[in-house]
Write a protein that holds these residues in place. Sequence first.
Motif, PDB file in Angstrom:
ATOM      1  N   ASP A 128       3.608   8.234   2.929  1.00  0.00           N
ATOM      2  CA  ASP A 128       2.245   7.716   2.858  1.00  0.00           C
ATOM      3  C   ASP A 128       1.224   8.808   3.146  1.00  0.00           C
ATOM      4  N   ALA A 129       1.552   9.716   4.063  1.00  0.00           N
ATOM      5  CA  ALA A 129       0.629  10.800   4.405  1.00  0.00           C
ATOM      6  C   ALA A 129       0.441  11.760   3.228  1.00  0.00           C
ATOM      7  N   GLN A 153      -1.562  10.007   0.483  1.00  0.00           N
ATOM      8  CA  GLN A 153      -2.978   9.936   0.852  1.00  0.00           C
ATOM      9  C   GLN A 153      -3.658  11.293   0.647  1.00  0.00           C
ATOM     10  N   LEU A 160      -7.603   5.498  -3.433  1.00  0.00           N
ATOM     11  CA  LEU A 160      -7.525   5.766  -1.990  1.00  0.00           C
ATOM     12  C   LEU A 160      -7.222   4.501  -1.201  1.00  0.00           C
ATOM     13  N   ARG A 215      -4.208  11.872  -3.015  1.00  0.00           N
ATOM     14  CA  ARG A 215      -5.308  11.048  -3.526  1.00  0.00           C
ATOM     15  C   ARG A 215      -6.660  11.592  -3.073  1.00  0.00           C
ATOM     16  N   GLU A 216      -6.747  12.076  -1.838  1.00  0.00           N
ATOM     17  CA  GLU A 216      -7.994  12.670  -1.351  1.00  0.00           C
ATOM     18  C   GLU A 216      -8.340  13.929  -2.124  1.00  0.00           C
ATOM     19  N   LYS A 262       0.846  -1.187   0.000  1.00  0.00           N
ATOM     20  CA  LYS A 262       0.000   0.000   0.000  1.00  0.00           C
ATOM     21  C   LYS A 262       0.880   1.235   0.000  1.00  0.00           C
ATOM     22  N   GLY A 263       0.275   2.352  -0.326  1.00  0.00           N
ATOM     23  CA  GLY A 263       0.951   3.636  -0.241  1.00  0.00           C
ATOM     24  C   GLY A 263       2.170   3.737  -1.115  1.00  0.00           C
TER      25      GLY A 263
END
Length: 129
Positions: free
Chosen positions: A69-70, A73, A127, A76-77, A28-29
């Motif tokens: 990763d933050a 994310q 996401l 992507r948001e 992930k990420g």
Amino acid sequence: MTFTVKNTLALVLLSTASFATLAQTPLKGCAAKEANIQQQLDYAKAHNNSGRIAGLEKALSEVRANCTDASLQAQREENVQDKEQKVAERQQELKEAQASGRSDKIEKRERKLQEALSELSEAKAELLR
């Protein structure tokens, strides 16, 4: 504690099973992004695509240096929000076309709305990666 052959074999099997489970866990990420680029890079190298290799090596270097990763994310948001706004705009355009009563405009706006909905769906799927 003494280890018998049975105990040792059981320990080896448990370790192997645990490792296999970890290996099957989807990335992930940033790790997933890096793995995807690496896979594309391997393919490009196998096919001697020098232009693609250079671009992918740069992308891989940038992901390794800058991706968190933050931040991924958040990006992507933001993309999902942009796609939701685009869907709202396309819905409004469709309403206007329907009010005009012109079937050619209505069909075009429906098609554009479906494209926007598809893009939104893809962005939402990202996401989860």
